[in-house]
Design an enzyme around this catalytic site. Structure first.
Site, PDB file in Angstrom:
ATOM      1  N   HIS A 185       3.034   3.088  -8.874  1.00  0.00           N
ATOM      2  CA  HIS A 185       2.884   1.652  -9.149  1.00  0.00           C
ATOM      3  C   HIS A 185       4.136   1.129  -9.865  1.00  0.00           C
ATOM      4  O   HIS A 185       4.635   0.051  -9.549  1.00  0.00           O
ATOM      5  CB  HIS A 185       1.638   1.385 -10.002  1.00  0.00           C
ATOM      6  CG  HIS A 185       0.356   1.782  -9.341  1.00  0.00           C
ATOM      7  ND1 HIS A 185       0.098   1.522  -8.021  1.00  0.00           N
ATOM      8  CD2 HIS A 185      -0.752   2.427  -9.809  1.00  0.00           C
ATOM      9  CE1 HIS A 185      -1.103   1.991  -7.704  1.00  0.00           C
ATOM     10  NE2 HIS A 185      -1.633   2.551  -8.776  1.00  0.00           N
ATOM     11  N   ASP A 233       0.832  -1.204   0.000  1.00  0.00           N
ATOM     12  CA  ASP A 233       0.000   0.000   0.000  1.00  0.00           C
ATOM     13  C   ASP A 233       0.869   1.256   0.000  1.00  0.00           C
ATOM     14  O   ASP A 233       1.978   1.240   0.531  1.00  0.00           O
ATOM     15  CB  ASP A 233      -0.901  -0.038   1.253  1.00  0.00           C
ATOM     16  CG  ASP A 233      -2.108   0.867   1.120  1.00  0.00           C
ATOM     17  OD1 ASP A 233      -2.338   1.428   0.025  1.00  0.00           O
ATOM     18  OD2 ASP A 233      -2.829   1.022   2.126  1.00  0.00           O
ATOM     19  N   LEU A 240      11.279 -20.711  -4.063  1.00  0.00           N
ATOM     20  CA  LEU A 240      10.189 -19.886  -3.526  1.00  0.00           C
ATOM     21  C   LEU A 240       8.961 -19.954  -4.440  1.00  0.00           C
ATOM     22  O   LEU A 240       9.102 -19.949  -5.666  1.00  0.00           O
ATOM     23  CB  LEU A 240      10.679 -18.430  -3.445  1.00  0.00           C
ATOM     24  CG  LEU A 240       9.645 -17.367  -3.087  1.00  0.00           C
ATOM     25  CD1 LEU A 240       9.354 -17.377  -1.596  1.00  0.00           C
ATOM     26  CD2 LEU A 240      10.129 -15.982  -3.510  1.00  0.00           C
TER      27      LEU A 240
HETATM   28  C1  FPP Z   1      -1.627   0.141  -3.459  1.00  0.00           C
HETATM   29  O1  FPP Z   1      -1.258   1.479  -3.472  1.00  0.00           O
HETATM   30  C2  FPP Z   1      -1.058  -0.608  -4.571  1.00  0.00           C
HETATM   31  C3  FPP Z   1      -1.754  -1.170  -5.595  1.00  0.00           C
HETATM   32  C4  FPP Z   1      -3.229  -1.071  -5.704  1.00  0.00           C
HETATM   33  C5  FPP Z   1      -1.074  -1.880  -6.692  1.00  0.00           C
HETATM   34  C6  FPP Z   1       0.134  -2.699  -6.406  1.00  0.00           C
HETATM   35  C7  FPP Z   1       0.847  -2.951  -7.656  1.00  0.00           C
HETATM   36  C8  FPP Z   1       2.181  -2.930  -7.870  1.00  0.00           C
HETATM   37  C9  FPP Z   1       3.177  -2.740  -6.815  1.00  0.00           C
HETATM   38  C10 FPP Z   1       2.721  -3.026  -9.247  1.00  0.00           C
HETATM   39  C11 FPP Z   1       2.752  -4.280  -9.987  1.00  0.00           C
HETATM   40  C12 FPP Z   1       2.830  -5.540  -9.246  1.00  0.00           C
HETATM   41  C13 FPP Z   1       3.470  -6.661  -9.634  1.00  0.00           C
HETATM   42  C14 FPP Z   1       3.210  -7.906  -8.896  1.00  0.00           C
HETATM   43  C15 FPP Z   1       4.444  -6.715 -10.746  1.00  0.00           C
HETATM   44  P1  FPP Z   1      -2.381   2.579  -3.588  1.00  0.00           P
HETATM   45  O2  FPP Z   1      -2.549   2.942  -5.016  1.00  0.00           O
HETATM   46  O3  FPP Z   1      -3.623   2.127  -2.906  1.00  0.00           O
HETATM   47  O4  FPP Z   1      -1.714   3.771  -2.813  1.00  0.00           O
HETATM   48  P2  FPP Z   1      -2.425   4.905  -1.933  1.00  0.00           P
HETATM   49  O5  FPP Z   1      -3.068   4.199  -0.785  1.00  0.00           O
HETATM   50  O6  FPP Z   1      -1.281   5.759  -1.543  1.00  0.00           O
HETATM   51  O7  FPP Z   1      -3.396   5.587  -2.822  1.00  0.00           O
END
Ligand code: FPP
Length: 227
Positions: free
Chosen positions: A33, A16, A127
Site C-alpha cells: 500500500h 489492485d 485536474l
Molecule cells: C488493493 O490492493 C488496494 C487497496 C485496497 C488500497 C489502495 C490504497 C493505496 C494505493 C494507498 C493510499 C492511497 C491514496 C489515495 C494516497 P489489494 O490489497 O487488494 O491487493 P491484493 O489484491 O494483491 O491483495
C-alpha cells in the site's frame, strides 16, 4: 500522441494488487500500500499532463473495513499522511481534491483533515482528483434512493455522491482481475474498461498512456448504431 478529442474526460482506476506485490517481495501487505502511493502520484501527474479533467481512484471499499484491523488502520494513516505531504503540490498544480464515499465511517480527525483540504482546493481549476474512500456502488445507490424519496424527487443522479461529476469514460483495473467489485455500478453504465496485469505499485505514466491509447481506439456507441 493521442488526439485531444480522444482523451477521456474522466479516468477511474481500481488500484489492485498491492498485497500481492508486497508478498512477492516477502514483505507484509501494508508495504504494498505504501508503495502504491508513488503510483497515485505518477498517475495524478500523468492525467494532468494529458489533459484529463477528472481522475477518480478506488482507494478503499465499504467491504475493505472487514480486513484485519492493523491493515485498515495502516491504510487510513497512509491516507492521512499522503494528504498532508501532497497538499503543497496539489495547490501548486491547481488540483481540486475531493474524497467521496461513506464519510460517516471515517475517524473525525481524518474526516476533518479531508474537509480542510477540500475547502482549500475548491477553487482550483486544474485536474479534479477524487479519492473514493469507504465507497461501494450498492451503498451509493441505496443512500441516493433514500434521499431521493425523502426529497420526493424522481431523478436519482443528483443524490449520488458523484453528483455533478461526469460518469467515467474509462475504468482501468490493475493486477489481472476482471471484475467491478461493487465499484461504480450506476456510473459505469457506458464506461470503457481496460484491464492490465500490472500490479498497482508498478503502474506508472507509461501504463496510463497505454490504457489511454487503447481507449482512443475504441468505438463508443452508447447503445445506438453507427451512422
Ligand atoms: C488493493 O490492493 C488496494 C487497496 C485496497 C488500497 C489502495 C490504497 C493505496 C494505493 C494507498 C493510499 C492511497 C491514496 C489515495 C494516497 P489489494 O490489497 O487488494 O491487493 P491484493 O489484491 O494483491 O491483495
Amino acid at each position: 500522441m493521442i488526439k485531444p478529442e480522444k482523451i477521456p474526460v474522466h479516468v477511474s482506476i481500481i488500484m489492485d494488487g498491492n498485497g500481492r506485490w508486497a508478498q512477492e517481495r516477502g514483505k507484509e501487505r501494508v508495504y504494498g500500500h505504501a508503495a502504491g502511493v508513488e503510483s497515485v502520484r505518477a498517475v495524478t501527474e500523468g492525467c494532468a499532463e494529458l489533459g484529463v479533467k477528472y481522475l477518480s481512484l478506488f482507494a478503499f471499499s465499504e467491504e475493505n473495513w472487514g480486513r484485519p484491523e492493523q491493515e485498515v488502520s495502516t491504510l487510513m494513516k497512509l491516507m492521512f499522511k499522503s494528504m498532508e505531504e501532497e497538499f503543497d503540490t496539489l495547490m501548486k498544480n491547481g488540483v481540486r481534491f475531493r474524497v467521496l464515499g461513506n464519510r460517516a465511517r471515517l475517524s473525525p480527525e481524518l474526516d476533518e483533515a479531508i474537509s480542510n483540504i477540500e475547502r482549500a482546493t475548491a477553487a482550483n481549476t486544474g485536474l479534479t482528483l477524487i479519492i473514493m474512500l469507504s465507497y461501494s456502488g450498492k451503498w451509493d445507490i441505496q443512500q441516493a434512493a433514500l434521499r431521493m424519496a425523502e426529497a420526493g424527487a424522481h431523478d436519482l443522479e443528483p443524490f449520488l455522491v458523484t453528483a455533478g461529476i461526469p460518469d467515467p469514460d474509462l475504468i482501468i483495473r490493475t493486477s489481472g482481475e476482471k471484475r467491478i467489485s461493487n465499484y461504480f455500478l450506476w456510473q459505469a453504465a457506458y464506461s470503457e474498461f481496460v484491464f492490465t496485469d500490472t500490479l498497482w505499485p508498478d503502474f506508472r505514466k507509461e501504463n496510463l498512456s497505454a490504457a489511454l491509447q487503447e481507449f482512443a481506439s475504441r468505438k463508443r456507441r452508447y447503445g445506438k448504431i453507427d451512422k
